[in-house]
Design an enzyme around this catalytic site. Structure first.
Site, PDB file in Angstrom:
ATOM      1  N   ALA A 191       0.857  -1.187   0.000  1.00 12.81           N
ATOM      2  CA  ALA A 191       0.000   0.000   0.000  1.00 12.81           C
ATOM      3  C   ALA A 191       0.888   1.230   0.000  1.00 12.81           C
ATOM      4  O   ALA A 191       1.950   1.240   0.620  1.00 12.81           O
ATOM      5  CB  ALA A 191      -0.925   0.013   1.216  1.00 12.81           C
ATOM      6  N   SER A 192       0.435   2.262  -0.705  1.00 19.35           N
ATOM      7  CA  SER A 192       1.202   3.499  -0.770  1.00 19.35           C
ATOM      8  C   SER A 192       0.241   4.672  -0.643  1.00 19.35           C
ATOM      9  O   SER A 192      -0.688   4.806  -1.448  1.00 19.35           O
ATOM     10  CB  SER A 192       1.974   3.577  -2.090  1.00 19.35           C
ATOM     11  OG  SER A 192       2.729   4.769  -2.161  1.00 19.35           O
ATOM     12  N   ALA A 193       0.451   5.502   0.370  1.00 21.39           N
ATOM     13  CA  ALA A 193      -0.419   6.643   0.622  1.00 21.39           C
ATOM     14  C   ALA A 193       0.379   7.934   0.517  1.00 21.39           C
ATOM     15  O   ALA A 193       1.557   7.934   0.141  1.00 21.39           O
ATOM     16  CB  ALA A 193      -1.071   6.515   1.996  1.00 21.39           C
TER      17      ALA A 193
ATOM     18  N   ASP B 118      -9.069   9.347  10.716  1.00 20.31           N
ATOM     19  CA  ASP B 118      -8.746   9.219   9.295  1.00 20.31           C
ATOM     20  C   ASP B 118      -9.385   7.938   8.764  1.00 20.31           C
ATOM     21  O   ASP B 118      -8.715   7.088   8.166  1.00 20.31           O
ATOM     22  CB  ASP B 118      -7.227   9.200   9.106  1.00 20.31           C
ATOM     23  CG  ASP B 118      -6.810   9.559   7.683  1.00 20.31           C
ATOM     24  OD1 ASP B 118      -7.651  10.090   6.939  1.00 20.31           O
ATOM     25  OD2 ASP B 118      -5.650   9.307   7.321  1.00 20.31           O
TER      26      ASP B 118
ATOM     27  N   ILE C 142       1.517   9.952   2.825  1.00 20.87           N
ATOM     28  CA  ILE C 142       2.535  10.191   3.840  1.00 20.87           C
ATOM     29  C   ILE C 142       3.566   9.070   3.900  1.00 20.87           C
ATOM     30  O   ILE C 142       4.744   9.303   4.159  1.00 20.87           O
ATOM     31  CB  ILE C 142       1.878  10.363   5.229  1.00 20.87           C
ATOM     32  CG1 ILE C 142       0.963  11.590   5.227  1.00 20.87           C
ATOM     33  CG2 ILE C 142       2.919  10.477   6.326  1.00 20.87           C
ATOM     34  CD1 ILE C 142       1.680  12.912   5.075  1.00 20.87           C
ATOM     35  N   ALA C 143       3.141   7.838   3.684  1.00 24.41           N
ATOM     36  CA  ALA C 143       4.045   6.687   3.853  1.00 24.41           C
ATOM     37  C   ALA C 143       3.595   5.545   2.960  1.00 24.41           C
ATOM     38  O   ALA C 143       2.516   5.587   2.354  1.00 24.41           O
ATOM     39  CB  ALA C 143       4.058   6.257   5.318  1.00 24.41           C
ATOM     40  N   GLN C 144       4.440   4.516   2.889  1.00 24.35           N
ATOM     41  CA  GLN C 144       4.049   3.290   2.211  1.00 24.35           C
ATOM     42  C   GLN C 144       4.401   2.092   3.089  1.00 24.35           C
ATOM     43  O   GLN C 144       5.234   2.188   3.988  1.00 24.35           O
ATOM     44  CB  GLN C 144       4.690   3.168   0.838  1.00 24.35           C
ATOM     45  CG  GLN C 144       6.190   3.050   0.800  1.00 24.35           C
ATOM     46  CD  GLN C 144       6.710   3.113  -0.636  1.00 24.35           C
ATOM     47  OE1 GLN C 144       6.147   3.791  -1.502  1.00 24.35           O
ATOM     48  NE2 GLN C 144       7.801   2.399  -0.908  1.00 24.35           N
ATOM     49  N   VAL C 145       3.748   0.952   2.813  1.00 23.69           N
ATOM     50  CA  VAL C 145       3.834  -0.219   3.684  1.00 23.69           C
ATOM     51  C   VAL C 145       4.371  -1.417   2.909  1.00 23.69           C
ATOM     52  O   VAL C 145       3.945  -1.686   1.772  1.00 23.69           O
ATOM     53  CB  VAL C 145       2.452  -0.556   4.277  1.00 23.69           C
ATOM     54  CG1 VAL C 145       2.537  -1.810   5.151  1.00 23.69           C
ATOM     55  CG2 VAL C 145       1.918   0.623   5.097  1.00 23.69           C
TER      56      VAL C 145
END
Length: 521
Positions: free
Chosen positions: A126-128, A282, A130-133
């Site tokens: 996942a990539s948002a 959120d 602010i950050a990615q996982v």
């Protein structure tokens, strides 16, 4: 220079993706149609409007992406083709290179990835904004998720916030409505939350607190943090297995009770807000999954705890009373609460505000979410607030944003959901626990450690107070107080004696009158 450079980038992006034409297309008046044609001269776009909007928001950065995430849940306000594209902002923002992510992990912990993990998936799951996982496994075989902060975020966010502050100042200067909406305070609140989100240790702490709060509710799961592998740029947490809540068909095929899932979501939200005063702020679909594991079947899985809202006891009680008054359709009570809290001027007439609130809210009761036009409600509420000079409360901005997310999520899960009927019993039960004997016992239990420490010291404190020599100033004050008390005592005695003499005189006169009547008879 950075300020003007950022402004140039925003304007250039708006023109590049045709957002000016897109905004003007929402107006039906002839003059706006003419203006739209004028700005479109010599320009053409091959991509659909939803794709253009998504790409523009991605290009502009985190603040704009978050705005798109909120819009992605509002199917009542945004056309379906745009919703489909904006939903990709929830967890499918273009990732940064895997090599860079790996380097950030090694820098955070000072060791090679091979020494930290048994395996590490280079491709982010996942990539948002602010950050990615990335998924990984520890050396002992435990499955974990590794969240890595997107580099270069701080400068972009600070530049955007500087622009927002400037816009807020001009709004306040040029508009009376602007001053009432307190835009500078709202931007300050937003700035605090965004900077908090850039510190992943704070997010891990938020997750730990929320996990403790939700223990025993059996409706939602929060991943456990691996505290020995958490830093401000990288955190490692328990991997959660679930289905994204946006995949409704897959959930239905698995046997999930969707209407119950919608009701549980309302219960979770109101529990976090009114019981704990600590809520996930959120809650877009990209951060919510549903467990299909037999042991936890049908439970929510919460992810991404960078933005958490908090409420004071005063805020909680005031909001609960307002909600309950709304649910009971006691509009007079709503008006009285707004005046008592100072949200409207003290001289506001209760009956006028009561009538205005009734006109806004009454048409929307006893109706499922699918039949409620939130856009119309918000517009009429804004008109009412402007008429009565209602002041916006910046500390509640996150709660208002989360309510929009919750309502949008509920609309997707179960359009027949009666939000008011679902929330009313919970709020009434919560309010009953805040008053009466149960509330008193809870307060005594909460204060018991303080009392236990204070009670052994009471005899000594009392002895010291009695033994302490009064200062000259205190002696003069006490002497003056005694003189005044003696004077008051003499006055009271005089009044008592006078009243007693008057009463005895009346009794004597009455007796003499009766004796005269007897003798005369």
């Amino acid at each position: 220079m950075r300020y003007f450079a950022r402004l140039f980038v925003i304007v250039w992006t708006i023109l590049r993706f045709g957002l000016d034409e897109l905004a003007l297309s929402g107006f039906r008046r002839k003059r706006f149609r003419l203006l739209r044609r004028a700005v479109s001269l010599g320009r053409s776009w091959e991509q659909p409007r939803g794709v253009r909007l998504r790409l523009a928001l991605e290009h502009l950065g985190p603040i704009f992406v978050k705005f798109g995430q909120v819009l992605s849940t509002r199917r009542d306000l945004v056309p379906e083709d745009m919703i489909e594209e904006l939903s990709k902002l929830q967890d499918r923002v273009p990732p940064f290179p895997a090599a860079e992510s790996r380097a950030l992990v090694e820098k955070a912990f000072g060791r090679p990835v091979e020494d930290l993990f048994g395996s590490f998936e280079a491709e982010p799951v996942a990539s948002a904004s602010i950050a990615q996982v990335h998924f990984a496994t520890l050396k002992d075989g435990r499955e974990v998720a590794v969240k890595v902060l997107r580099p270069g975020m701080l400068d972009t966010i600070d530049d955007d916030l500087a622009l927002l502050r400037t816009v807020a100042v001009w709004i306040e200067r040029l508009s009376a409505d602007g001053r009432r909406l307190k835009p500078r305070e709202v931007v300050a609140e937003f700035s605090t939350y965004l900077h908090d989100e850039l510190d992943l240790v704070r997010e891990a702490a938020n997750a730990a607190q929320l996990r403790r709060n939700m223990t025993g509710l059996d409706l939602v799961m929060v991943p456990e943090m691996m505290w020995d592998m958490c830093s401000s740029d990288v955190i490692v947490m328990e991997r959660m297995h679930g289905v994204p809540i946006s995949q409704l068909e897959r959930l239905k095929d698995a046997g999930i009770d969707i209407p119950k899932l919608a009701r549980d979501g309302v219960t979770i939200f109101f529990t976090q807000v009114f019981r704990d005063g600590f809520f996930h702020a959120d809650m877009h679909p990209g951060n919510i999954q549903v467990s299909l594991n037999p042991a936890t079947f049908g439970r929510y899985i919460a992810l991404d705890f960078g933005i958490i809202g908090t409420l004071t006891e005063v805020d909680k009680e005031y909001l609960a009373q307002n909600f309950i008054a709304f649910f009971r359709r006691d509009y007079k009570r709503v008006a009285e609460l707004h005046i008592a809290s100072g949200w409207v001027p003290a001289g506001t007439r209760v009956d006028e505000l009561e009538s205005a609130v009734r006109a806004v809210c009454e048409p929307h009761f006893d109706r499922p979410l699918k039949d409620i036009s939130l856009g119309q409600v918000l517009m009429r509420l804004f008109q009412t607030s402007r008429r009565f000079n209602v002041e916006i409360q910046p500390q509640l901005v996150l709660l208002q944003k989360t309510l929009l997310n919750i309502e949008g999520l509920g609309r997707q899960l179960d359009p027949e959901l009666d939000l008011w009927a679902t929330a009313k019993p919970f709020l009434e039960r919560w309010m009953n626990e805040q008053v009466g004997w149960r509330a008193l016992l809870n307060q005594i239990q909460k204060e018991a450690p303080r009392y236990a420490q204070l009670f052994p010291e009471l005899p000594r404190l009392l002895h010291d107070a009695l033994k302490r020599q009064a200062s000259p100033y205190e002696s003069q004050a006490i002497t003056a107080l005694l003189i005044e008390q003696q004077r008051t005592n003499r006055l009271l005695k005089g009044l008592l004696f006078g009243a007693g003499g008057f009463v005895l005189g009346l009794v004597g006169a009455h007796l003499l009158l009766r004796a005269g009547l007897v003798l005369g008879g």
